[in-house]
Write an enzyme that holds these catalytic residues in place. Structure first.
Site, short mmCIF file in Angstrom:
data_model
loop_
_atom_site.label_atom_id
_atom_site.label_comp_id
_atom_site.label_asym_id
_atom_site.label_seq_id
_atom_site.Cartn_x
_atom_site.Cartn_y
_atom_site.Cartn_z
N HIS A 133 -78.05 13.05 14.52
CA HIS A 133 -77.97 14.01 13.40
C HIS A 133 -79.03 15.09 13.66
CE1 HIS A 133 -78.61 15.38 9.22
NE2 HIS A 133 -77.43 14.86 8.94
N ASP A 210 -83.25 5.72 13.52
CA ASP A 210 -82.70 6.38 12.35
C ASP A 210 -81.70 5.41 11.71
OD1 ASP A 210 -81.28 7.81 10.51
OD2 ASP A 210 -80.90 9.54 11.81
N GLN A 213 -77.43 5.45 8.37
CA GLN A 213 -76.05 4.96 8.22
C GLN A 213 -75.97 3.45 8.45
OE1 GLN A 213 -73.72 6.87 7.08
NE2 GLN A 213 -74.63 8.88 7.38
N LYS A 236 -77.94 7.54 0.28
CA LYS A 236 -76.82 6.97 1.04
C LYS A 236 -76.71 5.48 0.77
CE LYS A 236 -77.43 10.25 4.82
NZ LYS A 236 -76.35 11.21 4.76
N CYS A 374 -73.51 17.87 10.63
CA CYS A 374 -74.91 18.02 11.07
C CYS A 374 -75.13 17.33 12.41
CB CYS A 374 -75.89 17.47 10.04
SG CYS A 374 -75.86 18.36 8.50
N1 PMP Z 1 -79.57 10.75 10.05
C1 PMP Z 1 -78.30 10.40 9.87
C2 PMP Z 1 -77.62 9.50 10.86
C3 PMP Z 1 -77.60 10.88 8.76
O1 PMP Z 1 -76.33 10.52 8.56
C4 PMP Z 1 -78.28 11.73 7.85
C5 PMP Z 1 -77.56 12.30 6.64
N2 PMP Z 1 -76.25 12.71 6.88
C6 PMP Z 1 -79.61 12.05 8.09
C7 PMP Z 1 -80.23 11.53 9.20
C8 PMP Z 1 -80.38 12.92 7.16
O2 PMP Z 1 -80.53 12.32 5.92
P1 PMP Z 1 -81.08 13.13 4.67
O3 PMP Z 1 -80.28 14.40 4.59
O4 PMP Z 1 -80.83 12.23 3.51
O5 PMP Z 1 -82.52 13.40 4.91
#
Ligand code: PMP
Length: 416
Positions: A133, A210, A213, A236, A374
């Site tokens: 991401h 990270d 997910q 999430k 993203c």
């Molecule tokens: N890492 C991953 C794998 C994500 O899916 C996301 C959110 N789509 C993020 C980081 C960023 O999370 P946040 O926008 O809640 O900070």
């Protein structure tokens, strides 16, 4: 798949009861019952979380840590109680290893800025992967620009898996840090996180996982995983927005300088010198998101009550059901066919623009996401600008997938 599934401890996921807990699911969109398949972007909240936050504001709100009056003590107790719930949830050794932040993005920026600026020098290398991401790319890119370090990228295969041979080869004398996702939000790939950690540690390199997910969908035990850092976001995992978690091993967090300065993170302040508070306060400058943390604690309770094994089993049933039906449609191409996947399906419909597909699905009450999610490098890897993404949570049902597939069959002739 039947409407109930049994987890490893023999607990059933009672789907009717679960759905009753989520008020938002019971509405019509454009005259059709809502089917919410955008859980990878943000999931929904059960009444238990909403009620906990409401009760906190109605009865207990005051600023934490600084007050001796009753409401401040209650707020502090609830806030610190949430930290303990999160600690137990991911099996961290101590509460001081749990730092509340705004979300995964802030957690990664904290590590990149605090650990990175202290430890990276010109010519040093940071390994990330091609499926990250943007939150796990850009902070590292920025710290590399500031320090003269370089990014090295683990390639991905056509199936959307990490090339583990290439990962092993990326390590060299200048490798200082690794930051990789446990699950790709764009492809659904579950990476071999434990193996990634083991290899990094073989080279004496710390690693951040990270868990955005992963943590809401499968059991994650930081001691078993062995990672130095783990990040995830509350929104999430059925908790409030604006709250997230940085887990850091105590020795790392102790050695790292604060990232932001202000109230709460200090021990003693004079104009000549300031000393820092103990962990985790050193990294929590300013009034924290008290209600967010307490709501996240309630989300942890809720997930524990259902059981992550039951959640994982249910969601893998949904993934299998949806994959089978989508694969049967000749116009649909699924991106991300890894052997181990979380309940995320990215796909294209012929040459149709994903936005058109999603707009038409929304007209039938079905919420899916389109775009690069993203993760523009993933899109570049597959030579496409965007995908349609359906991502499931434990409150979704096989029946909803059938409605989604039926709607898609009606949309296909309109866009192809
Ligand atoms: N890492 C991953 C794998 C994500 O899916 C996301 C959110 N789509 C993020 C980081 C960023 O999370 P946040 O926008 O809640 O900070």
């Amino acid at each position: 798949m039947t409407q109930a599934t049994i987890d490893h401890q023999g607990r059933a996921l009672d789907i009717e009861r679960v759905r009753d807990d989520f008020p938002v699911l019971h509405q019509e969109v454009h005259g059709a019952p809502l089917v919410f398949f955008d859980n990878a972007a943000s999931s929904q909240r059960p009444s238990q979380v909403i009620e906990t936050v409401r009760r906190y504001y109605e009865r207990d709100h005051a600023n934490v840590h600084r007050g001796i009056h009753t409401l401040s003590q209650r707020a502090t107790e609830a806030y610190e109680g949430a930290r303990e719930k999160v600690r137990a949830f991911i099996n961290a050794r101590a509460e001081k290893e749990i730092v509340f932040v705004r979300g995964a993005t802030e957690a990664i920026n904290l590590v990149a800025n605090s650990w990175g600026r202290r430890n990276l020098s010109p010519g040093d290398e940071v390994i990330i992967s091609h499926m990250e991401h943007h939150s796990n790319i850009v902070p590292w890119q920025m710290v590399c620009q500031a320090t003269g370090a370089k990014l090295r990228v683990i390639p991905i295969t056509d199936a959307g898996e990490l090339d583990m041979q290439a990962y092993r080869r990326l390590f060299g004398k200048r490798t200082r840090f690794v930051a990789v996702t446990a699950v790709s939000n764009a492809l659904g790939t579950v990476t071999p996180a434990k193996e990634l950690v083991r290899i990094a540690h073989d080279h004496r390199v710390p690693i951040l996982i990270d868990g955005c997910q992963a943590v809401p969908h499968m059991p994650v035990d930081v001691q078993d995983l062995g990672a130095d850092f783990l990040v995830f976001s509350g929104h999430k995992m059925f908790g409030p927005t604006g709250i997230g978690v940085l887990y850091g091993r105590e020795d790392h967090l102790e050695a790292m300088p604060p990232w932001q300065g202000g109230g709460e993170m200090i021990d003693r302040v004079t104009f000549e010198e300031t000393t820092w508070a103990d962990l985790p306060n050193k990294f929590e400058a300013g009034t924290p998101n008290i209600a967010g943390a307490i709501g996240l604690g309630a989300a942890v309770d809720y997930v524990n009550d259902i059981g992550l094994d039951a959640i994982q089993a249910w969601e893998s049933g949904l993934l299998e059901h949806a994959t089978r039906h989508l694969e049967a449609l000749p116009e649909v191409r699924i991106l991300g066919t890894a052997e181990h996947k979380a309940a995320v399906i990215s796909f294209l419909v012929g040459d149709a623009h994903p936005t058109d597909v999603a707009t038409l699905l929304d007209m039938k009450g079905i919420a899916v996401r389109t775009g690069h999610h993203c993760a523009q490098p993933v899109m570049q890897r597959f030579g496409i600008p965007a995908t349609v993404r359906a991502s499931f949570a434990f409150y979704n049902t096989p029946d909803e997938i059938d409605r989604f597939v039926a709607a898609l069959k009606k949309v296909i002739p309109m866009v192809c």
